[in-house]
Design a protein around this motif. Structure first.
Motif, PDB file in Angstrom:
ATOM      1  N   ARG A  20       0.844  -1.185   0.000  1.00 19.04           N
ATOM      2  CA  ARG A  20       0.000   0.000   0.000  1.00 19.04           C
ATOM      3  C   ARG A  20       0.888   1.246   0.000  1.00 19.04           C
ATOM      4  O   ARG A  20       2.108   1.160   0.189  1.00 19.04           O
ATOM      5  N   TYR A  21       0.271   2.407  -0.183  1.00 18.51           N
ATOM      6  CA  TYR A  21       1.016   3.661  -0.093  1.00 18.51           C
ATOM      7  C   TYR A  21       0.172   4.676   0.670  1.00 18.51           C
ATOM      8  O   TYR A  21      -1.062   4.571   0.734  1.00 18.51           O
ATOM      9  N   GLY A  22       0.864   5.633   1.275  1.00 17.41           N
ATOM     10  CA  GLY A  22       0.161   6.604   2.097  1.00 17.41           C
ATOM     11  C   GLY A  22       0.892   7.926   2.175  1.00 17.41           C
ATOM     12  O   GLY A  22       1.972   8.105   1.614  1.00 17.41           O
ATOM     13  N   LEU A  23       0.279   8.852   2.907  1.00 17.84           N
ATOM     14  CA  LEU A  23       0.819  10.189   3.132  1.00 17.84           C
ATOM     15  C   LEU A  23       1.111  10.349   4.611  1.00 17.84           C
ATOM     16  O   LEU A  23       0.242  10.099   5.455  1.00 17.84           O
ATOM     17  N   VAL A  24       2.338  10.748   4.928  1.00 17.90           N
ATOM     18  CA  VAL A  24       2.703  10.961   6.324  1.00 17.90           C
ATOM     19  C   VAL A  24       2.000  12.203   6.840  1.00 17.90           C
ATOM     20  O   VAL A  24       2.033  13.269   6.225  1.00 17.90           O
ATOM     21  N   ASN A  25       1.349  12.045   7.996  1.00 19.96           N
ATOM     22  CA  ASN A  25       0.632  13.139   8.644  1.00 19.96           C
ATOM     23  C   ASN A  25       1.052  13.147  10.108  1.00 19.96           C
ATOM     24  O   ASN A  25       0.529  12.376  10.916  1.00 19.96           O
ATOM     25  N   GLY A  26       2.029  13.988  10.441  1.00 19.90           N
ATOM     26  CA  GLY A  26       2.541  14.013  11.800  1.00 19.90           C
ATOM     27  C   GLY A  26       3.184  12.689  12.161  1.00 19.90           C
ATOM     28  O   GLY A  26       4.105  12.220  11.491  1.00 19.90           O
TER      29      GLY A  26
END
Length: 294
Positions: A20-26
């Protein structure tokens, strides 16, 4: 070296047996695969659609789905058509060969397979066939816009983002044959990519990146991209002369002097060692070393 981390940062990871892929948020990660996977199942598909900025904008206000701590990291780009590596791209590396030759006029290139890489925090694997596992810290560029015979003046517009690599090498295996290094560069999980994919913004972002490699906290490699023999522009233009560059293609741009092979006697990586590759704006790619379990 102080590593300033820009925003946004995208990350590949494993969850429930899936890539999977994601966006770092804090301190967390927004699972973009769960939210946008129907449109863009992989980051390469996002790049192919020219949708990176739109995706980041849509995801920026979303709450994190997963904690960053303990995340099972994957490669930042998991379905690249090509992994192309540049050899001998810093002046001191050319001098290490002690052959009296000036730096070449064109880059030396070789390819790696995706199976030869692992993600951030996962172990680099030392195979039973060789204990001469070595490190090579490098800046990575990821292609966003396809192109063939790209002019140097246009080359940077084809970059989608940046990452880091530890271009792990089995030194005795790169000398098994007369003309190539393929064998020693492609043992499974002998190298790593990550930790993030950082979107490319401008030439200033890459003009003078400080790159460092540490082994067990000891500084082994240190140089700057402003000293590279072949610039990012030259590398892209040269490769695209013979091969069409595609969205998601990964290019490793060369390592500074200071690899373990250059010590007297050589210092090879062993189980329990920890390698950290750090660069301005790109964070730190960290991997321990482990023996392969057969």
């Amino acid at each position: 070296m102080t590593i300033a981390l820009p925003s946004p940062r995208l990350v590949g990871f494993h969850k429930d047996g899936q890539r999977r892929y994601g966006l770092v948020n804090g301190d967390g990660v927004v699972d973009l695969s769960a939210r946008f996977g129907a449109r863009w199942p992989t980051l390469s598909r996002v790049l192919a659609d020219g949708a990176l900025s739109r995706l980041v904008d849509e995801a920026a206000g979303l709450p994190a789905d997963l904690a960053l701590d303990g995340l099972s990291f994957d490669l930042p780009v998991t379905d690249a058509d090509k992994y192309i590596c540049v050899g001998v791209n810093f002046p001191d590396r050319n001098e290490e060969y002690k052959d009296g030759q000036a730096a070449p006029s064109n880059p030396s290139l070789f390819v790696r397979f995706s199976s030869s890489f692992t993600g951030h925090t996962a172990p680099l694997i030392r195979p039973p066939e060789s204990h001469q596992l070595d490190y090579e810290g490098e800046i990575v560029i990821v292609i966003g816009k396809p192109g063939r015979r790209i002019a140097e003046r246009d080359a940077l517009s084809h970059i989608a983002g940046l990452s880091l690599a530890n271009e792990g090498t089995l030194r005795d295996w790169v000398r098994h044959a007369k003309f190539n290094v393929t064998q020693g560069k492609n043992f499974d999980r002998s190298g790593s990519l990550g930790p993030w994919f950082v979107p490319f913004t401008s030439e200033a972002q890459i003009a003078d990146i400080a790159l460092e490699t540490r082994v067990n906290g000891e500084l082994r490699q240190s140089d700057r991209t402003s000293r590279m023999i072949f610039s990012f522009r030259k590398i892209i233009a040269y490769i695209s002369t013979f091969a069409t560059l595609l969205p998601g293609d990964v290019i490793l741009t060369g390592t500074p002097t200071g690899a373990g092979a250059r010590f007297d006697p050589p210092i090879w990586l062993k189980p329990g060692d920890v390698i950290e590759v750090s660069a301005d704006g790109l964070g730190t790619l960290t991997n321990p070393v482990a023996d392969e379990v057969i």
